[in-house]
Design a protein around this motif. Structure first.
Motif, PDB file in Angstrom:
ATOM      1  N   GLY A 223       0.818  -1.212   0.000  1.00 35.27           N
ATOM      2  CA  GLY A 223       0.000   0.000   0.000  1.00 35.27           C
ATOM      3  C   GLY A 223       0.849   1.258   0.000  1.00 35.27           C
ATOM      4  O   GLY A 223       2.074   1.207   0.091  1.00 35.27           O
ATOM      5  N   SER A 224       0.179   2.396  -0.075  1.00 33.34           N
ATOM      6  CA  SER A 224       0.872   3.678  -0.143  1.00 33.34           C
ATOM      7  C   SER A 224       1.372   4.126   1.228  1.00 33.34           C
ATOM      8  O   SER A 224       0.725   3.891   2.250  1.00 33.34           O
ATOM      9  CB  SER A 224      -0.065   4.744  -0.714  1.00 33.34           C
ATOM     10  N   THR A 225       2.532   4.783   1.241  1.00 33.23           N
ATOM     11  CA  THR A 225       3.055   5.396   2.466  1.00 33.23           C
ATOM     12  C   THR A 225       2.862   6.910   2.439  1.00 33.23           C
ATOM     13  O   THR A 225       3.352   7.614   3.320  1.00 33.23           O
ATOM     14  CB  THR A 225       4.556   5.080   2.635  1.00 33.23           C
ATOM     15  N   SER A 226       2.167   7.399   1.421  1.00 26.81           N
ATOM     16  CA  SER A 226       1.915   8.827   1.293  1.00 26.81           C
ATOM     17  C   SER A 226       0.671   9.226   2.079  1.00 26.81           C
ATOM     18  O   SER A 226      -0.309   8.476   2.133  1.00 26.81           O
ATOM     19  CB  SER A 226       1.732   9.203  -0.177  1.00 26.81           C
ATOM     20  N   GLN A 227       0.701  10.407   2.681  1.00 19.77           N
ATOM     21  CA  GLN A 227      -0.444  10.937   3.418  1.00 19.77           C
ATOM     22  C   GLN A 227      -1.375  11.651   2.435  1.00 19.77           C
ATOM     23  O   GLN A 227      -1.202  12.831   2.141  1.00 19.77           O
ATOM     24  CB  GLN A 227       0.028  11.901   4.512  1.00 19.77           C
ATOM     25  N   ALA A 228      -2.365  10.930   1.933  1.00 18.59           N
ATOM     26  CA  ALA A 228      -3.244  11.486   0.906  1.00 18.59           C
ATOM     27  C   ALA A 228      -4.139  12.604   1.427  1.00 18.59           C
ATOM     28  O   ALA A 228      -4.709  13.363   0.643  1.00 18.59           O
ATOM     29  CB  ALA A 228      -4.106  10.374   0.307  1.00 18.59           C
ATOM     30  N   ASN A 229      -4.274  12.714   2.746  1.00 18.36           N
ATOM     31  CA  ASN A 229      -5.144  13.744   3.317  1.00 18.36           C
ATOM     32  C   ASN A 229      -4.413  15.043   3.634  1.00 18.36           C
ATOM     33  O   ASN A 229      -5.011  15.986   4.156  1.00 18.36           O
ATOM     34  CB  ASN A 229      -5.799  13.210   4.601  1.00 18.36           C
ATOM     35  N   ASP A 230      -3.120  15.091   3.358  1.00 19.82           N
ATOM     36  CA  ASP A 230      -2.363  16.315   3.619  1.00 19.82           C
ATOM     37  C   ASP A 230      -2.893  17.465   2.765  1.00 19.82           C
ATOM     38  O   ASP A 230      -3.296  17.268   1.611  1.00 19.82           O
ATOM     39  CB  ASP A 230      -0.877  16.110   3.320  1.00 19.82           C
ATOM     40  N   VAL A 231      -2.867  18.668   3.330  1.00 16.92           N
ATOM     41  CA  VAL A 231      -3.307  19.849   2.587  1.00 16.92           C
ATOM     42  C   VAL A 231      -2.400  20.048   1.375  1.00 16.92           C
ATOM     43  O   VAL A 231      -1.177  20.009   1.481  1.00 16.92           O
ATOM     44  CB  VAL A 231      -3.259  21.094   3.489  1.00 16.92           C
ATOM     45  N   GLY A 232      -3.012  20.250   0.215  1.00 12.14           N
ATOM     46  CA  GLY A 232      -2.247  20.465  -1.002  1.00 12.14           C
ATOM     47  C   GLY A 232      -1.904  19.201  -1.762  1.00 12.14           C
ATOM     48  O   GLY A 232      -1.329  19.269  -2.855  1.00 12.14           O
ATOM     49  N   HIS A 233      -2.233  18.043  -1.196  1.00 13.50           N
ATOM     50  CA  HIS A 233      -1.937  16.787  -1.894  1.00 13.50           C
ATOM     51  C   HIS A 233      -2.813  16.685  -3.143  1.00 13.50           C
ATOM     52  O   HIS A 233      -4.029  16.844  -3.076  1.00 13.50           O
ATOM     53  CB  HIS A 233      -2.187  15.595  -0.973  1.00 13.50           C
ATOM     54  N   VAL A 234      -2.189  16.420  -4.287  1.00 12.43           N
ATOM     55  CA  VAL A 234      -2.901  16.356  -5.557  1.00 12.43           C
ATOM     56  C   VAL A 234      -3.419  14.947  -5.794  1.00 12.43           C
ATOM     57  O   VAL A 234      -2.687  13.962  -5.625  1.00 12.43           O
ATOM     58  CB  VAL A 234      -1.987  16.770  -6.724  1.00 12.43           C
ATOM     59  N   ILE A 235      -4.673  14.847  -6.158  1.00 10.79           N
ATOM     60  CA  ILE A 235      -5.279  13.559  -6.479  1.00 10.79           C
ATOM     61  C   ILE A 235      -5.801  13.624  -7.917  1.00 10.79           C
ATOM     62  O   ILE A 235      -6.526  14.549  -8.288  1.00 10.79           O
ATOM     63  CB  ILE A 235      -6.443  13.223  -5.519  1.00 10.79           C
ATOM     64  N   PHE A 236      -5.436  12.645  -8.718  1.00  6.24           N
ATOM     65  CA  PHE A 236      -5.895  12.576 -10.102  1.00  6.24           C
ATOM     66  C   PHE A 236      -7.182  11.745 -10.159  1.00  6.24           C
ATOM     67  O   PHE A 236      -7.270  10.662  -9.564  1.00  6.24           O
ATOM     68  CB  PHE A 236      -4.811  11.942 -10.991  1.00  6.24           C
ATOM     69  N   MET A 237      -8.161  12.263 -10.853  1.00 14.71           N
ATOM     70  CA  MET A 237      -9.457  11.596 -10.950  1.00 14.71           C
ATOM     71  C   MET A 237      -9.413  10.578 -12.096  1.00 14.71           C
ATOM     72  O   MET A 237      -9.232  10.940 -13.267  1.00 14.71           O
ATOM     73  CB  MET A 237     -10.561  12.625 -11.207  1.00 14.71           C
ATOM     74  N   ASN A 238      -9.546   9.324 -11.740  1.00 17.45           N
ATOM     75  CA  ASN A 238      -9.470   8.276 -12.757  1.00 17.45           C
ATOM     76  C   ASN A 238     -10.742   8.211 -13.597  1.00 17.45           C
ATOM     77  O   ASN A 238     -11.826   8.551 -13.142  1.00 17.45           O
ATOM     78  CB  ASN A 238      -9.223   6.916 -12.089  1.00 17.45           C
ATOM     79  N   ALA A 239     -10.584   7.781 -14.829  1.00 21.19           N
ATOM     80  CA  ALA A 239     -11.714   7.647 -15.749  1.00 21.19           C
ATOM     81  C   ALA A 239     -12.436   6.327 -15.507  1.00 21.19           C
ATOM     82  O   ALA A 239     -11.868   5.370 -14.981  1.00 21.19           O
ATOM     83  CB  ALA A 239     -11.222   7.712 -17.193  1.00 21.19           C
ATOM     84  N   GLY A 240     -13.677   6.292 -15.891  1.00 20.25           N
ATOM     85  CA  GLY A 240     -14.441   5.062 -15.745  1.00 20.25           C
ATOM     86  C   GLY A 240     -13.957   3.966 -16.669  1.00 20.25           C
ATOM     87  O   GLY A 240     -13.989   2.777 -16.330  1.00 20.25           O
ATOM     88  N   PHE A 241     -13.499   4.357 -17.851  1.00 15.16           N
ATOM     89  CA  PHE A 241     -13.005   3.389 -18.827  1.00 15.16           C
ATOM     90  C   PHE A 241     -11.580   3.791 -19.197  1.00 15.16           C
ATOM     91  O   PHE A 241     -11.364   4.758 -19.935  1.00 15.16           O
ATOM     92  CB  PHE A 241     -13.913   3.358 -20.070  1.00 15.16           C
ATOM     93  N   ALA A 242     -10.623   3.058 -18.678  1.00 15.09           N
ATOM     94  CA  ALA A 242      -9.216   3.408 -18.873  1.00 15.09           C
ATOM     95  C   ALA A 242      -8.815   3.255 -20.337  1.00 15.09           C
ATOM     96  O   ALA A 242      -9.364   2.440 -21.087  1.00 15.09           O
ATOM     97  CB  ALA A 242      -8.336   2.508 -18.006  1.00 15.09           C
ATOM     98  N   LEU A 243      -7.823   4.043 -20.724  1.00 14.51           N
ATOM     99  CA  LEU A 243      -7.298   4.010 -22.089  1.00 14.51           C
ATOM    100  C   LEU A 243      -6.466   2.746 -22.288  1.00 14.51           C
ATOM    101  O   LEU A 243      -5.626   2.398 -21.453  1.00 14.51           O
ATOM    102  CB  LEU A 243      -6.437   5.247 -22.337  1.00 14.51           C
ATOM    103  N   LEU A 244      -6.708   2.049 -23.365  1.00 15.56           N
ATOM    104  CA  LEU A 244      -5.884   0.894 -23.704  1.00 15.56           C
ATOM    105  C   LEU A 244      -4.565   1.363 -24.308  1.00 15.56           C
ATOM    106  O   LEU A 244      -4.498   2.436 -24.933  1.00 15.56           O
ATOM    107  CB  LEU A 244      -6.618  -0.005 -24.702  1.00 15.56           C
TER     108      LEU A 244
END
Length: 433
Positions: free
Chosen positions: A103-124
């Motif tokens: 799993g991730s060791t990054s603090q995803a809840n930190d202020v300023g942490h960037v999260i990329f929104m994944n698509a419903g159908f990923a690109l092949l």
């Protein structure tokens, strides 16, 4: 034979005993001398109050620089780059497995942490398309077209070693990216790999200066004719030290570096805080146009954003002068960018980080209708994929990076770039290293 062996052992034992006694006596004498020195000196309080023993404080402080990252710091704690960031760069440079377990060791809840929104159908993979080349300087006699998104930022020969420049030049050619010279001029080592070169003109004009410190027109014309030099970057400021010129300690100014830069041997190379011939936005645009006309190549400016009013003034001046007279690109450096040597206060407390300045710059270019004319190159601590992707999503056309490529060469973040004692040989000219 038995008696001869005993005699030899006895003589050896006596000799070793004598050597041991002499060594102990020497240590006692040295300790006594150091004790007296510490007790009578007036520069260090710890040594005066705790003679001899107080010296261990400086030893432990020195050793702490090296052991802290291995024994005490967690993977995400260190600065400027933590172990997780460095490890990714090391493994990517060697084309090793870069997967993460559990799993991730990054603090995803930190202020300023960037999260990329994944698509419903990923690109092949077979649906992916090639990157379209970007044209820099469409109004130039020699425009530059490049599809590279990730490039080598300015690192001067002098700040980094000959083998480092050679390796980066060859690597850039293999990767199809460009390499910026930094303000320390163009050397044969930059050209050795036959990669695309961005020539940076710093405030001291190293490599394109005459004896009086002004521009050498003949040298600039030579750069214009050199096919490997693709663009000219006029450096106004650097992320780690806005308002301060480049600093190359005297210990690094060898005969070769002095010749390439056009400066005295063995003297500290300190650039002016700004270009003496540029006092306002109008003069900056005039200088950009002059360099572009003289070399025939795209000319841009590198800066750290601080006062947003300055940016408004610059963009208004460009609009008044006409879009064709605009700089062909802006290289926006982050206030937490790297350096070989800089005052601590400038490193810590001056200028805007890229996370704040890049959105401002892109919005301002859109506001003044210059976004399509001026290309944006983002620079500053962008070594991991998510950081680069963020900059491109915000509006950068390309990304420059320096310290990530230093990690690829083997940098261990020893923080000795200014001492000529780099343990990996990247920022030193000591042939033993």
């Amino acid at each position: 034979m038995y008696e001869l062996g005993n005699s030899f052992l006895s003589a050896t034992s006596q000799l070793l005993s004598s050597v041991f006694v002499l060594l102990m006596a020497a240590l006692v004498i040295i300790a006594a001398v150091l004790y007296v020195i510490d007790l009578t000196q007036t520069r260090h309080t710890i040594r005066r109050n705790y003679p001899l023993i107080g010296r261990f404080r400086y030893l432990f402080e020195k050793l702490g620089e090296f052991f802290r990252q291995y024994f005490f710091s967690m993977d995400r704690e260190e600065l400027p780059f933590n172990r997780a960031q460095r490890s990714w760069a090391y493994r990517a440079a060697k084309n090793l497995d870069n997967t993460q377990a559990f799993g991730s060791t990054s603090q995803a809840n930190d202020v300023g942490h960037v999260i990329f929104m994944n698509a419903g159908f990923a690109l092949l993979e077979e649906e992916a398309t090639d990157i379209e080349p970007i044209v820099y300087g469409p109004h130039c006699r020699k425009p530059y077209s490049s599809a590279s998104l990730f490039n080598i930022s300015g690192m001067s020969y002098g700040a980094i070693s000959r083998p480092a420049v050679q390796a980066l030049s060859r690597g850039a050619a293999m990767a199809g990216c460009w390499m910026c010279t930094g303000e320390g001029a163009l050397s044969d080592y930059h050209l050795e790999g036959n990669c695309d070169i961005i020539f940076q003109v710093g405030t001291a004009k190293y490599g394109v200066r005459d004896e009086s410190g002004d521009y050498d027109v003949a040298r600039l014309k030579y750069l214009g004719e050199l096919p490997q030099v693709k663009m000219i970057e006029l450096k106004l400021s650097q992320g780690a030290k806005p308002g301060k010129g480049g600093i190359l300690p005297a210990v690094k100014v060898s005969e070769e570096i002095a010749r390439i830069r056009g400066i005295p041997v063995g003297q500290a190379s300190i650039s002016p805080n700004r270009h003496p011939d540029i006092n306002n936005s109008a003069q900056l645009i005039e200088r950009v146009c002059w360099l572009r006309e003289l070399t025939g190549k795209p000319v841009g400016i590198k800066f750290v954003l601080g006062d947003v009013n300055w940016l408004d003034d610059l963009l208004r001046t460009i609009v008044d002068a006409g879009a064709e007279n605009a700089p062909d690109f802006f290289t926006l450096d982050s206030a937490d960018g790297g350096t070989g040597a800089a005052p601590l206060t400038l490193v810590d407390d001056v200028g805007l980080d890229l996370q704040e300045s890049l959105p401002i710059l892109v919005d301002k270019l859109i506001e003044y209708r210059l976004r399509d004319r001026i290309r944006v190159i983002a620079s500053g601590k962008l070594i991991n994929p998510a950081d680069v992707a963020w900059a491109l999503c915000v509006g950068a056309d390309a990304v420059n990076n320096a310290r990530g490529f230093m990690f690829s060469l083997g940098c261990i973040q020893a923080m000795q770039c200014n001492r000529n004692t780099c343990p990996t040989g990247i920022t030193t000219h000591d042939p033993k290293l």
